[in-house]
Design a protein around this motif. Structure first.
Motif, short mmCIF file in Angstrom:
data_model
loop_
_atom_site.label_atom_id
_atom_site.label_comp_id
_atom_site.label_asym_id
_atom_site.label_seq_id
_atom_site.Cartn_x
_atom_site.Cartn_y
_atom_site.Cartn_z
N LYS A 82 -10.64 -3.28 13.22
CA LYS A 82 -9.82 -3.54 12.03
C LYS A 82 -8.42 -4.06 12.31
O LYS A 82 -7.75 -4.56 11.40
CB LYS A 82 -9.68 -2.25 11.20
CG LYS A 82 -10.98 -1.70 10.64
CD LYS A 82 -11.73 -2.66 9.75
CE LYS A 82 -11.20 -2.69 8.35
NZ LYS A 82 -12.03 -3.64 7.52
N GLN A 84 -4.54 -4.41 12.51
CA GLN A 84 -3.44 -3.88 11.68
C GLN A 84 -3.90 -3.24 10.37
O GLN A 84 -3.24 -2.37 9.83
CB GLN A 84 -2.49 -5.03 11.32
CG GLN A 84 -1.66 -5.52 12.47
CD GLN A 84 -0.66 -4.46 12.91
OE1 GLN A 84 -0.87 -3.77 13.90
NE2 GLN A 84 0.41 -4.30 12.14
N GLU A 85 -5.04 -3.74 9.85
CA GLU A 85 -5.60 -3.23 8.59
C GLU A 85 -5.77 -1.71 8.59
O GLU A 85 -5.73 -1.06 7.55
CB GLU A 85 -7.01 -3.83 8.39
CG GLU A 85 -7.02 -5.28 8.03
CD GLU A 85 -6.85 -5.44 6.53
OE1 GLU A 85 -7.75 -5.00 5.79
OE2 GLU A 85 -5.81 -5.99 6.14
N TRP A 87 -3.91 0.59 9.46
CA TRP A 87 -2.75 1.40 9.05
C TRP A 87 -2.56 1.45 7.54
O TRP A 87 -1.64 2.08 7.04
CB TRP A 87 -1.49 0.94 9.79
CG TRP A 87 -1.74 0.78 11.26
CD1 TRP A 87 -1.55 -0.34 12.01
CD2 TRP A 87 -2.27 1.77 12.17
NE1 TRP A 87 -1.92 -0.12 13.32
CE2 TRP A 87 -2.36 1.16 13.45
CE3 TRP A 87 -2.67 3.10 12.04
CZ2 TRP A 87 -2.84 1.84 14.57
CZ3 TRP A 87 -3.15 3.76 13.16
CH2 TRP A 87 -3.22 3.15 14.40
N LYS A 88 -3.46 0.77 6.81
CA LYS A 88 -3.44 0.95 5.34
C LYS A 88 -4.15 2.25 4.96
O LYS A 88 -3.93 2.80 3.90
CB LYS A 88 -4.18 -0.22 4.67
CG LYS A 88 -3.44 -1.53 4.77
CD LYS A 88 -4.18 -2.60 3.99
CE LYS A 88 -3.48 -3.93 4.15
NZ LYS A 88 -4.37 -5.07 3.97
N ARG A 89 -5.03 2.70 5.86
CA ARG A 89 -5.85 3.88 5.54
C ARG A 89 -5.38 5.17 6.21
O ARG A 89 -5.79 6.25 5.85
CB ARG A 89 -7.31 3.62 5.96
CG ARG A 89 -7.96 2.37 5.37
CD ARG A 89 -8.70 2.64 4.07
NE ARG A 89 -9.63 3.72 4.12
CZ ARG A 89 -10.92 3.59 4.45
NH1 ARG A 89 -11.41 2.41 4.77
NH2 ARG A 89 -11.72 4.64 4.44
#
Ligand code: GLU
Length: 309
Positions: A82, A84-85, A87-89
């Protein structure tokens, strides 16, 4: 002392004999019934250098339940998928609360503080479930590839035992599901999480497996790139600040190495550009970290002068 001059075997033996004589305080984790069956007197240490020199003492060839140490492996796998994505979760802040705490999750609206506490690792498992065709097989294959040990697997009795008493983990996942931060069926995610936690390795295998984090993301022995330099640096940063439940500050203060502990009594820590070290002693202190494991590493980095600071 320079690493070239360091006699690691001698250093390990010296500290091992000091800590062996010291009192063994704490309790073996019994909230997972199978973990409670382990002999509390076990004590093993292994250190592997970037040149693949391996040093060990005590019960370092015995398989242990690596528990939360495996969360570093699932994080590595998910980070590669994933980027960098991720770190949205899940966040990258220390939690300051116990590994299975529910309180903060409510405040943070279902976004776990970091990927090394239970809630964060459960979200990582959810992400892997969404992105892998055969998650169990692919996870174990990845662990075998990184460790270069083909027979590494998980302990089915421990996974079943965790499932039978997984009340808190069930509460965490339900809370996160209510906030929309779990996409898959919660039973499937938890089954996968319990498989992850019940992976078994010896201290020697642990100290071999995590060499890539001491070596800018590249396995120094096989030459295989496991992670980019930047991602490797970031996983080390997360281990340094979040790797020891709500005792990460204390571990940094006393030991000074990035690492990760598990409730099976194992601790692995890396010294970038030099080595990875793994210690196992099942009795845990009040914060859930191996009592003797921490004592050993504190003494080891003090005697050798080898810490990241
Ligand atoms: N399987 C354990 C749990 O979920 C992992 C805890 C740990 O090692 O921190 O409670």
């Amino acid at each position: 002392m320079e690493s070239k001059e360091m006699d690691y075997q001698l250093a390990i033996e010296k500290v091992y004999s000091q800590i062996s004589c010291a009192e063994n305080i704490g309790e073996v984790a019994t909230y997972i019934p199978e973990l409670g069956c382990v002999d509390p007197a076990k004590f093993g240490v292994s250190l592997t250098t970037l040149k693949n020199e391996s040093f060990g003492i005590g019960d370092c060839q015995e398989k242990i339940s690596i528990q939360s140490i495996a969360k570093v492996l699932s994080l590595t796998l998910a980070y590669n998928i994933k980027g960098q994505e991720l770190w949205k979760r899940v966040g990258v802040e220390p939690s300051g609360t116990p590994f299975n705490s529910l309180v903060q999750l409510e405040y943070d609206q279902g976004i776990p503080r970091n990927p090394l506490i239970n809630a964060g690792a459960i979200v990582i498992c959810d992400i892997l479930l969404s992105n892998l065709k055969d998650p169990e097989h692919e996870l174990i294959s990845f662990v075998r590839e990184v460790s270069q040990v083909n027979e590494i697997s998980y302990n089915k009795s421990i996974a079943r035992s965790e499932k039978s008493v997984g009340y808190r983990n069930r509460a965490l996942i339900n809370l996160m599901k209510s906030f929309g931060n779990i996409k898959n069926d919660i039973n499937q995610v938890l089954d996968f999480y319990f498989i992850l936690c019940s992976i078994e390795m010896t201290c020697q295998e642990l100290s071999r497996t995590f060499l890539y984090l001491a070596s800018d993301g590249v396995d120094p022995i096989s030459g295989k790139k496991i992670l980019s330099l930047s991602r490797s640096k970031r996983i080390n940063a997360i281990m340094q600040t979040c790797g020891f439940y709500d005792e990460a500050g204390e571990f940094s203060f006393r030991v000074g190495l990035p690492g990760k502990s598990g409730v099976g009594g194992g601790i692995m820590a890396v010294h970038p550009e030099r080595f990875c070290i793994a210690v196992w002693s099942p009795k845990l202190n009040k914060k859930g970290n191996s009592y003797k494991g921490m004592k050993f590493l504190e003494q080891f980095t003090t005697e050798t002068g080898l810490s990241v600071f």
